[in-house]
Scaffold this motif. Structure first.
Motif, PDB file in Angstrom:
ATOM      1  N   PRO A  28       0.827  -1.197   0.000  1.00 22.12           N
ATOM      2  CA  PRO A  28       0.000   0.000   0.000  1.00 22.12           C
ATOM      3  C   PRO A  28       0.864   1.250   0.000  1.00 22.12           C
ATOM      4  N   THR A  92      -6.373  -3.227  -6.389  1.00 24.48           N
ATOM      5  CA  THR A  92      -5.308  -2.223  -6.360  1.00 24.48           C
ATOM      6  C   THR A  92      -5.316  -1.342  -7.595  1.00 24.48           C
ATOM      7  N   SER A 146      -6.966  -5.056   0.781  1.00 29.37           N
ATOM      8  CA  SER A 146      -5.948  -4.668  -0.199  1.00 29.37           C
ATOM      9  C   SER A 146      -5.316  -5.859  -0.880  1.00 29.37           C
ATOM     10  N   PRO A 148      -6.547  -8.577  -2.773  1.00 32.29           N
ATOM     11  CA  PRO A 148      -7.695  -8.262  -1.910  1.00 32.29           C
ATOM     12  C   PRO A 148      -8.304  -9.515  -1.288  1.00 32.29           C
ATOM     13  N   SER A 200      -6.783  -3.095   5.285  1.00 33.96           N
ATOM     14  CA  SER A 200      -5.854  -3.632   4.301  1.00 33.96           C
ATOM     15  C   SER A 200      -5.819  -5.160   4.373  1.00 33.96           C
ATOM     16  N   HIS A 201      -5.566  -5.688   5.591  1.00 34.87           N
ATOM     17  CA  HIS A 201      -5.486  -7.141   5.748  1.00 34.87           C
ATOM     18  C   HIS A 201      -6.150  -7.592   7.053  1.00 34.87           C
ATOM     19  N   GLN A 253      -6.662   1.578   6.637  1.00 33.92           N
ATOM     20  CA  GLN A 253      -5.726   0.529   6.233  1.00 33.92           C
ATOM     21  C   GLN A 253      -5.369  -0.385   7.402  1.00 33.92           C
ATOM     22  N   TYR A 305      -7.677   6.027   3.635  1.00 37.36           N
ATOM     23  CA  TYR A 305      -6.440   5.290   3.893  1.00 37.36           C
ATOM     24  C   TYR A 305      -5.920   5.591   5.296  1.00 37.36           C
ATOM     25  N   HIS A 356     -10.805   3.010   2.323  1.00 41.51           N
ATOM     26  CA  HIS A 356      -9.487   2.761   2.914  1.00 41.51           C
ATOM     27  C   HIS A 356      -8.382   2.618   1.877  1.00 41.51           C
ATOM     28  N   SER A 357      -8.718   2.414   0.614  1.00 44.33           N
ATOM     29  CA  SER A 357      -7.689   2.266  -0.411  1.00 44.33           C
ATOM     30  C   SER A 357      -7.402   3.567  -1.160  1.00 44.33           C
ATOM     31  N   THR A 358      -8.037   4.683  -0.746  1.00 40.29           N
ATOM     32  CA  THR A 358      -7.817   5.956  -1.420  1.00 40.29           C
ATOM     33  C   THR A 358      -7.604   7.081  -0.401  1.00 40.29           C
TER      34      THR A 358
END
Length: 594
Positions: A28, A92, A146, A148, A200-201, A253, A305, A356-358
């Protein structure tokens, strides 16, 4: 006093990276901060699937969404697009998608990184594949990580997971890749899941009885277990959440947030950029209350994020955390360790959006204006910018990096747009109207055929021996001009545009004319427009017009803001019987306890 376990962060005590997993997740983007969690092992970014765009328009929550703004959907035929009821683009590079049809069949297509499509293999596909294991399931919540990895909840309370599982984020007790959807049941026996959220995980689930469960990667305490050991199965988050009923969850994240029923917010996990909003940048291994929001009742919270946005029940918007791209909307790029109000000069906010990814943020106001800020196609927008969009989803389709969907999007085919536009255009048109209503000495021009088709009241009027059936002008005395015009306009457009105070009069009309859908719309307007000053007036109206859901909403608002409400003129102008009943109910709810 609530105690929250805190871990001070310094360069000598990092959130250490885990040992290499069986399938390493993509790296990330780490926010520029002297105290950031180290990235997980990187992989090469996947090639982009960018087929030529083809138009396909869908209706979402009353606003138009052009799904060709997400390039993946241009792979589908017109017939396939017409079957879609819900959809989510993720990954991603925003190159994976899942959609659910009107017949509750689930399809997936795209790159299939870490087997995130759930098709039983790791092969990419541009042809949608059906996930037979989920056939007939009514999906109510979906989220993605993420890797994913994917979490999905159904209306019967079941939760399914698949995809990247290097840190047990699928929740099945292993670190083996989840090639196909699996039912997650560990520690959830007799529990029904109503909402899911992915970091994220790591993973979170909210049950119908308000309990929060978390599992997966835990290098910064994002599981809330009091340690940094990874969690292979869903584990109930306790600590400061013990005995409290949560109503919403969200993940950054490597951080986690929960809203409880009284509007308080709790956070835990990574806090190097202040994304927990607790006034410092120390990680939290267990939930900690955001005291900076004390006295506010939060009804929606979303995580980017490394930042968060929170919307109060009065339409006020607060932001905190990382601000490298201006995603807080404060006019600068300084991080904020505690919540700060933004968009205070704008009208009431009714929805906020982040993912969370942006590093992108968006908000929608009461009159439908959509603002965006943060990282927008490579630019840093530090102040909320008014767009031409009609929904927050388009912001992410056109300006987020990657251009993912920030939520599971519900869509409906727009097959009758031309007729709707024609009706909208001809409302109050003297050229084509065959009937006029006179209200407060003002005319409203309408068409008998439309009124008969749309409203049982007018159907009876024009089919029976009512004197109005023979009149070219009908006088209306019991309702005001704005209220009656709004009612007639609703019959042409299915929309209502009134301030909450006028919506009370329209609620009266809807009750008199037995227009239940209009009654529900009025209640929504009133809910979104409620303030301390008008709360008791709206509560009185809800009781008077027998609107039970609205009554409960207004009553809770009055109790949540009891001190301010009791100081308004509306509170002391009601009749004594109602005042006594309110005080009695509030007392039973514990409103007067110290």
């Amino acid at each position: 006093m609530e105690r929250c376990f805190s871990v001070s962060r310094d360069d000598s005590a990092p959130c250490s990276p885990p040992p290499p997993a069986s399938s390493s997740p993509p790296s990330p983007h780490v926010l520029p901060s002297p105290r950031h969690p180290p990235p997980v092992p990187p992989t090469s970014p996947p090639p982009a699937l960018t087929p030529p765009a083809r138009r396909g328009r869908l209706s979402f929550s009353g606003a138009m969404v052009d799904v060709s703004k997400w390039p993946l959907f241009s792979l589908l035929s017109t017939e396939e697009l017409a079957t879609i009821r819900q959809a989510c683009v993720f990954g991603t590079s925003a190159n994976e998608a899942i959609y659910i049809t009107h017949s509750n069949e689930v399809f997936a297509f795209g790159l299939n990184n870490s087997s995130c499509l759930g098709t039983g293999d790791s092969l990419s596909t541009i042809v949608p594949k059906k996930l037979d294991f989920l056939r007939g399931k009514n999906v109510i919540s979906l989220s993605y990580g993420s890797g994913p990895h994917i979490l999905l909840a159904t209306d019967d309370g079941q939760m399914f997971a698949w995809g990247h599982n290097g840190y047990s984020q699928v929740g099945n007790g292993t670190t083996n890749q989840g090639l196909s959807p699996v039912l997650v049941t560990a520690n959830l026996q007799n529990k029904k899941v109503r909402e899911v959220a992915c970091g994220s995980h790591h993973s979170m689930a909210l049950t119908h009885d308000g309990e929060v469960f978390a599992w997966g990667y835990n290098n910064c305490g994002q599981i809330g277990s009091g340690s940094t050991a990874n969690q292979p199965y869903p584990r109930k988050v306790t600590g400061c959440l013990q005995g409290k009923t949560s109503v919403g969850i969200t993940c950054g994240q490597t951080s986690s947030m929960a809203v409880i029923e009284n509007g308080e917010v709790y956070g835990w996990g990574y806090n190097g950029n202040g994304q927990l909003g607790i006034g410092n940048n120390g990680n939290q291994l267990t939930p900690c209350r955001l005291t900076g929001l004390q006295g506010l009742c939060i009804q929606q919270i979303v995580s980017g994020y490394g930042h968060c946005l929170a919307l109060t029940d009065e339409g006020l918007l607060y932001a905190w955390g990382a601000n490298t791209y201006g995603q807080l909307g404060t006019g600068n790029k300084s991080n904020h360790l505690s919540p700060v109000q933004i968009m205070a000069d704008k009208e009431r906010v009714v929805e906020v959006a982040a993912c969370h990814s942006t590093h992108t943020s968006a908000a929608k106001t009461q009159n439908g204006q959509v603002y965006m800020w943060g990282q927008c196609r490579g630019q840093s927008i530090v102040i909320p910018h008014l767009t031409h969009f009609t929904n927050t989803d388009d912001v992410f389709a056109c300006f987020a990096t990657p251009s993912v969907m920030w939520r599971l999007m519900s869509v409906e085919p727009d097959d009758f747009l031309t007729v709707a536009e024609a009706l909208r255009k001809e409302f109050d048109s003297p050229e084509t109207a065959d009937l006029k209503f006179s209200v407060d000495s003002k005319y409203i021009h309408v068409h008998k055929a439309v009124l008969k088709i749309r409203c049982e009241h007018f159907r009876s009027m024009f089919r029976s021996q009512w004197t109005e059936d023979q009149q070219e002008v009908i006088e209306i005395g019991q309702f005001s001009y704005p209220v009656y015009r709004s009612f007639l306009q609703f019959l042409y457009t299915d929309t209502v545009d009134l301030p909450p105070e006028d919506a009370i009069g329209l609620l009266d009309l809807a009750t008199s004319y037995c227009e239940n859908r209009l009654k529900r719309l009025c209640q929504q307007i009133i809910k979104r427009g409620i303030t301390v000053d008008n709360a008791f007036t709206l509560l009185s109206a809800a009781i008077r017009y027998d609107a039970e859901d609205l009554e409960v909403f207004c009553f809770r608002f009055c109790v949540n803001h009891l001190t301010q409400v009791t100081q308004t003129g509306a509170f002391w102008q009601v009749d004594g019987a109602m005042l006594k009943e309110f005080i009695s109910r509030a007392s039973r709810c514990g409103a007067f306890k110290n």
